[in-house]
Write an enzyme that holds these catalytic residues in place. Structure first.
Site, short mmCIF file in Angstrom:
data_model
loop_
_atom_site.label_atom_id
_atom_site.label_comp_id
_atom_site.label_asym_id
_atom_site.label_seq_id
_atom_site.Cartn_x
_atom_site.Cartn_y
_atom_site.Cartn_z
N SER A 22 -11.51 1.02 -0.59
CA SER A 22 -11.28 -0.28 -1.20
C SER A 22 -10.23 -0.13 -2.28
O SER A 22 -10.35 0.73 -3.17
CB SER A 22 -12.59 -0.81 -1.81
N GLN A 66 -8.75 -3.84 1.57
CA GLN A 66 -9.70 -2.78 1.85
C GLN A 66 -9.68 -2.47 3.34
O GLN A 66 -9.18 -3.25 4.14
CB GLN A 66 -11.10 -3.11 1.35
N VAL A 67 -10.23 -1.31 3.67
CA VAL A 67 -10.09 -0.77 5.04
C VAL A 67 -11.47 -0.59 5.67
O VAL A 67 -12.39 -0.06 5.04
CB VAL A 67 -9.34 0.58 5.00
N ASP A 72 6.06 4.88 -2.03
CA ASP A 72 4.77 4.78 -2.73
C ASP A 72 3.90 5.98 -2.37
O ASP A 72 2.72 5.84 -2.02
CB ASP A 72 4.07 3.46 -2.34
#
Length: 513
Positions: free
Chosen positions: A128, A133-134, A284
């Site tokens: 999360s 979220q996954v 990133d």
């Protein structure tokens, strides 16, 4: 921005005593007064240093501010080191939202029940984060293990509301604090807003991931998961589930006898390959987005996820950056200064000798250390800071690159403290520059363009005749215009004479009366 949200931000600001960050200036008294008025707010983290208190405050403020803290932690050109180090510890782990809501959001995006495409959907999220979220599931058509990334519900209004407040604060800092424009607060918020909006478009992240995967297909250095593009939408992303050891879990990597030296060197290779070979780099690459495939511990491979933010350089920036790096490796400070001027990063009126001396003063002390102790990213940052004293414009693409290099070098040194960035980077850059700009390469490009010349040459005489005819017509028009101007000047002189005569007659008549 609602009054309640503003009150909550001020209350957290007071609880963590962040007024210490305010400059000792007359213009900040209004904010200090507001904080004093909140006398009922109890202090938190009493014995923690200011950097740690700021980190905890941003975490309590929620997802938007956590991301802001992560981003600003990379701006070591404007933050004190102890604050930047504290903010760098911000973990993008926030309380998850209800898995049932996630399921509804996925079904809404797909327009069909979730069991149409997936089985074994786990309502408990695998991870999360602040924006999304996954959840794990299995793809029905192939039984492949996948993950579904889904945006947080109603995240856009929250972001827009907090961003408006950030802009307001940034403008107040710029306007009310002496030399406030040097903080570049509005610019920082603007960069952050652009970054956040990119992360809200998961379809764009899918395109970025696909392109990175194609660039590193069958690579021993970096693996990018497969994207199920037909099932991805702007608010959901469906991709292959990959397993690996988190890059930050160094103890686990060592327990599995991973070749840490090779892993550290491959991180540097992955960075320079993306920047120079592909001109498309993952911007990133913090530890939460990097894992290690340890199937073969002596041949470890990076796994990169979360490709929402990518960087692209112009061909000119790419060339000037390579020349800058190579000049730095060779301690050719005159070349560095000339590169900054030629690239347009600093004004062309800049004195090369003065810039050279400033660059030398930054770099020479670093060379007194052993090569393995020299921070390449820190020196690049120092060079940018020096250039800003010579009115260097902010280069967003270089800021992204600078941030990514900080991540990569920091990770490399954690994995293998003796990492010699020079030994890895310099040969790569020399080979890339030679391949790109050598005489042989220029001849190859000329040869490749021969078919175009063959198409142009037969028509060249006619085009030259047309050009000559057009030039002659233009010259004739210019002569005609010039003659007309001359006639106009004569007419003006006649007019002036008539006006003078009439004026004289009028004056005479008045006198005679």
């Amino acid at each position: 921005m609602t009054f309640f949200r503003l009150y909550k931000i001020l209350a957290i600001f007071r609880a963590y005593r962040l007024d210490e960050l305010l400059p000792a200036h007359q213009s900040s008294k209004w904010l200090r007064f507001l904080l004093i008025c909140l006398f009922w707010v109890r202090p938190k983290a009493k014995h923690q240093p200011i950097g740690e208190r700021l980190r905890q405050a941003l975490h309590e403020l929620g997802p938007v501010w956590i991301k802001f803290g992560q981003m600003i932690s990379t701006r070591r050109d404007i933050l004190p080191k102890h604050i930047a180090d504290a903010l760098a510890k911000l973990q993008d782990q926030v309380p998850p939202f209800d898995g049932k809501i996630a399921k509804q959001l996925i079904e809404s995006a797909l327009g069909k029940p979730i069991n149409t495409y997936f089985s074994d959907f786990d309502e408990i999220p695998l991870a999360s984060a602040s924006i999304a979220q996954v959840h794990t599931a299995t793809l029905k058509s192939s039984q492949a293990e996948i993950v579904i990334k889904v945006l947080r519900p109603n995240i856009l209004p929250v972001i827009q509301s907090d961003i408006r407040l950030m802009y307001w604060v940034a403008r107040q800092l710029t306007k009310r604090i002496k030399f406030g424009e040097r903080l570049r607060a509005v610019e920082i918020v603007n960069n952050y807003e652009v970054t956040l909006l990119k992360e809200l478009d998961l379809q764009q992240e899918a395109y970025n991931t696909i392109r990175l995967r194609e660039n590193f297909i069958n690579s021993d250095i970096l693996y990018i998961p497969y994207i199920y593009q037909e099932l991805s939408r702007k608010t959901i992303l469906v991709e292959q589930r990959v397993r690996g050891v988190a890059i930050a879990n160094i103890d686990e990597l060592k327990r599995n006898n991973v070749n840490m030296k090779l892993l550290a060197e491959r991180g540097v290779q992955a960075f320079f390959t993306q920047v120079f070979r592909d001109n498309f780099f993952h911007a990133d690459m913090h530890p939460g987005n990097i894992f290690v495939d340890i199937t073969d511990p002596q041949n470890p491979r990076y796994i990169g996820i979360d490709c929402a933010i990518v960087g692209i350089l112009t061909e000119e920036d790419q060339r000037y950056l390579a020349e800058n790096f190579l000049a730095f490796f060779n301690r050719d400070y005159r070349k560095i200064a000339e590169t900054y001027i030629a690239s347009g990063w600093v004004p062309e009126t800049t004195d090369p000798a003065a810039l050279e001396m400033a660059m030398r003063n930054v770099c020479e002390p670093a060379f007194a250390k052993p090569l393995v102790e020299i921070s390449f990213s820190q020196i690049l940052l120092d060079l940018f800071q020096v250039a800003r004293q010579f009115e260097m414009d902010i280069q967003p693409q270089l800021t992204l690159l600078e941030k990514t290099l900080f991540y990569i070098e920091g990770l490399g040194r954690q994995l293998y403290p003796e990492l010699d960035l020079w030994q890895t980077a310099k040969p790569f850059l020399e080979k890339w520059y030679e391949d790109k700009y050598s005489a042989k390469k220029i001849l190859q490009q000329a040869w490749a363009s021969l078919p175009e010349w063959r198409a142009i040459l037969p028509n060249l005489p006619a085009k030259l005749n047309d050009q000559s005819r057009i030039t002659k017509q233009i010259n004739q028009q210019l002569v005609s215009i010039n003659q007309q101007l001359q006639r106009n000047k004569k007419s003006q002189r006649y007019l002036y004479c008539i006006i003078a005569v009439v004026s004289t007659l009028c004056v005479a008549l008045l006198i005679l009366r």
